[in-house]
Write an enzyme that holds these catalytic residues in place. Structure first.
Site, PDB file in Angstrom:
ATOM      1  N   GLU A  52       0.807  -1.225   0.000  1.00  0.00           N
ATOM      2  CA  GLU A  52       0.000   0.000   0.000  1.00  0.00           C
ATOM      3  C   GLU A  52       0.839   1.274   0.000  1.00  0.00           C
ATOM      4  OE1 GLU A  52      -0.569  -2.648   1.834  1.00  0.00           O
ATOM      5  OE2 GLU A  52      -2.674  -3.243   1.614  1.00  0.00           O
ATOM      6  N   PHE A 114     -11.313  -7.976  13.724  1.00  0.00           N
ATOM      7  CA  PHE A 114     -10.240  -8.396  12.823  1.00  0.00           C
ATOM      8  C   PHE A 114      -9.927  -7.272  11.826  1.00  0.00           C
ATOM      9  CE2 PHE A 114      -8.888 -10.533   8.837  1.00  0.00           C
ATOM     10  CZ  PHE A 114      -7.632 -10.908   9.285  1.00  0.00           C
ATOM     11  N   GLN A 115      -8.672  -6.945  11.713  1.00  0.00           N
ATOM     12  CA  GLN A 115      -8.186  -5.872  10.839  1.00  0.00           C
ATOM     13  C   GLN A 115      -8.832  -4.532  11.133  1.00  0.00           C
ATOM     14  OE1 GLN A 115      -8.137  -7.391   6.734  1.00  0.00           O
ATOM     15  NE2 GLN A 115      -6.077  -8.146   7.205  1.00  0.00           N
ATOM     16  N   LYS A 164     -17.500  -1.276   6.159  1.00  0.00           N
ATOM     17  CA  LYS A 164     -17.989  -2.189   5.128  1.00  0.00           C
ATOM     18  C   LYS A 164     -19.518  -2.147   5.000  1.00  0.00           C
ATOM     19  CE  LYS A 164     -17.070  -6.819   3.361  1.00  0.00           C
ATOM     20  NZ  LYS A 164     -16.450  -8.123   3.635  1.00  0.00           N
ATOM     21  N   MET A 482      24.402   8.942   1.698  1.00  0.00           N
ATOM     22  CA  MET A 482      24.218  10.193   2.429  1.00  0.00           C
ATOM     23  C   MET A 482      24.521   9.998   3.916  1.00  0.00           C
ATOM     24  SD  MET A 482      23.753  13.284   1.905  1.00  0.00           S
ATOM     25  CE  MET A 482      22.755  13.917   0.565  1.00  0.00           C
TER      26      MET A 482
HETATM   27  C1  LIG Z   1      12.613   5.540   4.995  1.00  0.00           C
HETATM   28  C2  LIG Z   1      13.911   6.204   5.299  1.00  0.00           C
HETATM   29  N1  LIG Z   1      14.764   5.642   6.185  1.00  0.00           N
HETATM   30  C3  LIG Z   1      15.951   6.237   6.448  1.00  0.00           C
HETATM   31  C4  LIG Z   1      16.303   7.413   5.855  1.00  0.00           C
HETATM   32  C5  LIG Z   1      17.628   8.081   6.166  1.00  0.00           C
HETATM   33  N2  LIG Z   1      18.473   8.125   4.974  1.00  0.00           N
HETATM   34  C6  LIG Z   1      18.580   9.212   4.194  1.00  0.00           C
HETATM   35  S1  LIG Z   1      19.562   8.992   2.876  1.00  0.00           S
HETATM   36  C7  LIG Z   1      19.918   7.410   3.313  1.00  0.00           C
HETATM   37  C8  LIG Z   1      20.828   6.547   2.489  1.00  0.00           C
HETATM   38  C9  LIG Z   1      20.268   6.309   1.153  1.00  0.00           C
HETATM   39  O1  LIG Z   1      21.070   5.388   0.490  1.00  0.00           O
HETATM   40  P1  LIG Z   1      20.926   5.147  -1.060  1.00  0.00           P
HETATM   41  O2  LIG Z   1      19.490   4.976  -1.401  1.00  0.00           O
HETATM   42  O3  LIG Z   1      21.823   4.055  -1.492  1.00  0.00           O
HETATM   43  O4  LIG Z   1      21.353   6.544  -1.669  1.00  0.00           O
HETATM   44  P2  LIG Z   1      22.819   7.221  -1.733  1.00  0.00           P
HETATM   45  O5  LIG Z   1      22.849   8.233  -0.638  1.00  0.00           O
HETATM   46  O6  LIG Z   1      23.828   6.142  -1.549  1.00  0.00           O
HETATM   47  O7  LIG Z   1      22.863   7.848  -3.068  1.00  0.00           O
HETATM   48  C10 LIG Z   1      19.261   7.091   4.505  1.00  0.00           C
HETATM   49  C11 LIG Z   1      19.360   5.794   5.198  1.00  0.00           C
HETATM   50  C12 LIG Z   1      15.365   7.973   4.960  1.00  0.00           C
HETATM   51  N3  LIG Z   1      15.600   9.128   4.335  1.00  0.00           N
HETATM   52  N4  LIG Z   1      14.207   7.343   4.676  1.00  0.00           N
END
Ligand SMILES: Cc1ncc(C[n+]2csc(CCOP(=O)(O)OP(=O)(O)O)c2C)c(N)n1
Ligand SMILES: [Mg+2]
Lengths: 584, 186
Positions: A52, A114-115, A164, A482
């Site tokens: 979803e 349920f749900q 529902k 990042m």
């Molecule tokens: C759902 C979620 N969890 C954690 C983060 C924190 N976060 C931001 S950038 C990143 C790394 C992303 O890695 P990747 O997709 O390989 O991109 P890159 O920075 O290597 O280009 C994380 C863990 C986030 N933004 N969203």
């Protein structure tokens, strides 16, 4: 007389009346009556997602690339809770979507059935508004109101929770024009006196700057057109947030690039040094302002926003105009022309000279390599090879997202879909499918990081089933890039859990889904590989192995003002102090 | 390539330090929020306060227009002027909110709260409690040989002062409604 129908029939009828062509959804016990109605008609297409969250991001991608309202349908309980991330994503980025969720029958609400989940309770802070409809007689009117709320004023996600038994019961259908919506009518016309003051201010400003945001895109095509006209006619420089890219064309003469934490040197210094800031549909997000106390210390600030609560929320402005961007720009342009199209020519000439000096720094310069693909190079090539095509870009979240914003040029609005406010990893793949469903003939590319991409990769199944030839361009640095960059700069190079270990073989994964996989790791092969991706008539997973330790620059470290931007690795030693480290 | 001639990391004297010095003052404002009386509307209002870290010092709510299904929520909140401004704007943004009136900002207003005090005591204390109740125009609404319940309507400050006086005289329980308020004049 309107005719009686079941709640489920009303849902389908109301969606048709609202001009809905496609619904992204996933069935379950609490929405079976609605699915039954969907089955028995051909006007509305249902796209079966694989999770979803994917449905909501697809609806967002659809909405952002068309300017229409996106629609998703989920079942009660887990269906609704899975939708939550997408709702908050749409709320933060002001994206109009309507989400319909099933609920246990009214007589079971509160029994831990349920749900059963308290969906309106859970989503109340995640939506612009939500409704639990307990009476079939009210259902069709609520659906029409929901569309109205989603798209009016500052757009946003809304949710309608439908038990529902309400779907089964019959009542009279309320057609769209009869639905009461008059109590929610946000103001669109700006105050003419305030607009005139803005015009006076821009006539004399020595160092003016347009700072534009997602509000211009949300306002619609007219807003972008008027903005372009205004910028060309005044000769003012223009920068934009991540959300506003494309409102003014990247090839436009006055474009000085994106601003913000990873924005361009010239754009951020122009923000810092301007004497008149014209904020058009942006919200002084913390990615933009850096340290508040040192934000653009010498400027008068004008803020045009449809949401009064955005004004003076973060940055105190000298002049505020509440209204829709297109309406305000139209009035401003008319008044400015009528007053003789004045600008401070001498001031502007000097200002441009200064901006060009900053631009000469060439802040996006990077050291290329002929052995390993630099992510920036990959995007440069992607840009060169797809420029001029009917192209839409989505992204995941991370370094690749910022590089995409820096290295790809957007010539038109609604062509760039990225999770800005929430920064949702896993957004880009489903969003790209939503975009492709809306624009079947276009080239839709998701610029992804390998880690983000895995978060919703199940949606490749959706892409295959619905023949959405989305291109997944994965900049694979085998790192949560990042995060790794922040650990390098802020946490003594202790790389805690920022590797992408045990990655799948993306080419085999593509084959498993029945689509095409391409792997590229030699800069020499890159162009051909990209062309192969573009030419392939179907979904592609492109595993682009890139330099693993590249950092994304420029960067304004947390807690620093614009003029203390980092341009490259040499400047990064110990720059972020404890006070900055607590910020995200 | 130094940026303009701006001092690096300029100071808190910057023109755009958000807070004027006087804005550090915390002020109390009374807001009247007219809402559609739909299920969950109070949760929306309260949720907004908790989500954005605003204070609720007092809150009352009741439907005031039974045909139009409109409720009036009276909220006493405190914060810097900047926060008060945001509270008002954020409330106005809710779809179920028809109007927000900052009664404190709009001019003089009448504020009243109702309170019930259970005071237990014998002898001198009991007599003193009754005497003070008379001075404060509190009514006796229940009495036993060892206790009274006083009812009082007044400003929150008046209720506070009466409660302070009753405490040493045997105040056992206190129930307050929270503030209802209307602006003075037309
Ligand atoms: C759902 C979620 N969890 C954690 C983060 C924190 N976060 C931001 S950038 C990143 C790394 C992303 O890695 P990747 O997709 O390989 O991109 P890159 O920075 O290597 O280009 C994380 C863990 C986030 N933004 N969203
Ligand atoms: Mg990565």
């Amino acid at each position: 007389m309107t005719k009686a129908m079941t709640g489920a029939q009303m849902v389908v009828q109301a969606l048709k009346d609202q001009g809905v062509e496609v619904v992204f959804g996933y069935p379950g016990g609490a929405v079976l009556p609605i699915y039954d109605e969907i089955f028995q008609q051909n006007d509305i297409r249902h796209v079966l997602v694989r999770h979803e969250q994917g449905a909501i991001h697809m609806a967002e991608g659809y909405a952002r690339s068309t300017g229409k309202v996106g629609v998703a349908l989920v079942t009660s309980g887990p269906g609704a809770t899975n939708a939550v991330t997408g709702l908050v994503d749409a709320l933060m980025d002001s994206i109009p979507i309507v989400v319909l969720s099933g609920q246990v029958p009214t007589f079971m609400i509160g029994t831990d059935g349920f749900q059963e989940a308290d969906t309106v309770g859970i989503t109340r802070p995640c939506t612009k508004h939500n409704w639990l409809v307990k009476d079939t007689a009210k259902l069709s009117e609520v659906i029409h109101q929901a569309f109205h709320v989603a798209r009016s004023g500052r757009p946003g996600p809304v949710l309608i929770d439908i038990p529902k038994d309400v779907q089964f019961a019959t009542s009279e259908y309320t057609p769209m024009p009869k639905a009461k919506v008059d109590h929610y009518q946000p103001r669109v016309k700006g105050d003419i006196e305030a607009i005139t003051r803005m015009v006076e201010m821009l006539e004399t400003a020595e160092r003016p700057l347009f700072y534009t945001g997602g509000g211009v895109i949300n306002s619609g095509n007219a807003a972008s057109q008027l903005l372009r006209e205004f910028v060309e006619a005044t000769g003012f420089p223009i920068t934009s947030t991540l959300m506003g890219l494309g409102a003014y064309p990247a090839s436009g003469a006055n474009w000085i690039g994106m601003l913000g934490m990873h924005g361009l040197y010239e754009a951020n210094l122009a923000m810092h040094g301007c004497d008149l800031m014209l904020n058009i549909g942006a919200r002084f997000d913390d990615r933009i302002t850096g340290r508040i106390a040192d934000f653009s210390p010498k400027s008068k600030k004008v803020h045009v926003d449809i949401d009064p609560s955005s004004i003076n929320k973060v940055i105190r402005v000298d002049l505020s105009i509440v209204g829709d961007v297109a309406h305000v720009l139209e009035d401003a342009l008319r008044i400015w022309k009528a007053r003789g199209r004045k600008v401070n020519k001498d001031g502007l000439a000097k200002w441009w000279k200064q901006i060009k000096e900053w631009r000469a720094v060439d802040c996006l310069a990077f050291t290329n390599s002929d052995k390993v693909i630099k992510p920036q190079y990959a995007l440069q090539r992607l840009e060169a090879l797809t420029k001029g095509m009917d192209r839409y870009i989505t992204t995941e979240v991370g370094q690749h997202q910022m590089w995409a914003a820096q290295f790809l040029g957007f010539e038109a609005p609604n062509r760039w879909m990225t999770s800005g406010g929430l920064g949702t990893m896993g957004y880009g793949l489903p969003a790209s499918i939503g975009v492709q469903i809306a624009h079947p003939e276009a080239l839709v590319i998701n610029v992804a990081g390998e880690a983000s991409w895995l978060m919703n990769m199940q949606e490749m199944g959706t892409a295959m089933q619905f023949r959405a030839p989305v291109k997944q361009f994965i900049l694979n640095n085998e790192r949560l890039g990042m995060v790794r960059q922040w650990q390098e700069l802020l946490h003594g190079e202790r790389y805690s859990s920022s590797w992408s270990e045990s990655l799948p073989d993306f080419v085999k994964l593509a084959e498993a889904f029945g689509c095409k996989g391409i792997k590229c790791q030699d800069p020499k092969d890159l162009d051909d590989a990209i062309m192969e991706m573009i030419r392939y008539d179907g979904p592609v997973i492109f595993d682009c192995l890139v330099e693993k330790h590249e950092n994304c620059f420029p960067m304004i470290p947390s807690g620093k003002p614009h003029n203390e931007m980092l341009l490259g690795n040499a400047e990064t030693q110990g720059v972020i102090k404890a006070a900055g480290a607590v910020l995200v | 390539m130094s940026a303009l001639n701006i001092k690096k990391g300029s100071t808190s004297h910057s023109a755009y330090d958000l807070r004027d010095s006087h804005e550090q003052l915390v002020v109390s404002h009374t807001l009247a929020v007219i809402v559609e009386n739909e299920p969950g509307v109070l949760a929306r209002v309260i949720g907004l306060f908790s989500a954005r870290g605003y204070n609720i010092d007092s809150l009352t709510v009741a439907e005031v227009d039974h045909t139009g299904h409109r409720s009036r929520i009276t909220i006493v909140t405190s914060g810097t002027p900047h926060v008060i401004d945001q509270v008002e704007k954020q409330l106005s943004r809710l779809v179920s909110v028809y109007a927000v009136h900052d009664l404190t900002a709009e001019g003089p207003c009448v504020q009243r709260e109702l309170a019930l005090f259970k005071v237990a005591g014998k002898g001198e204390h009991r007599i003193e409690a009754l005497r003070l109740a008379e001075i404060f125009r509190a009514h006796v609404v229940d009495s036993t040989l060892e206790s009274f319940i006083f009812e009082m309507t007044g400003t929150p400050e008046k209720i506070d002062s009466f409660a302070d006086l009753m405490r040493p005289l045997g105040l056992r329980e206190l129930a307050r409604t929270g503030v209802a308020a209307l602006s003075r004049g037309m």
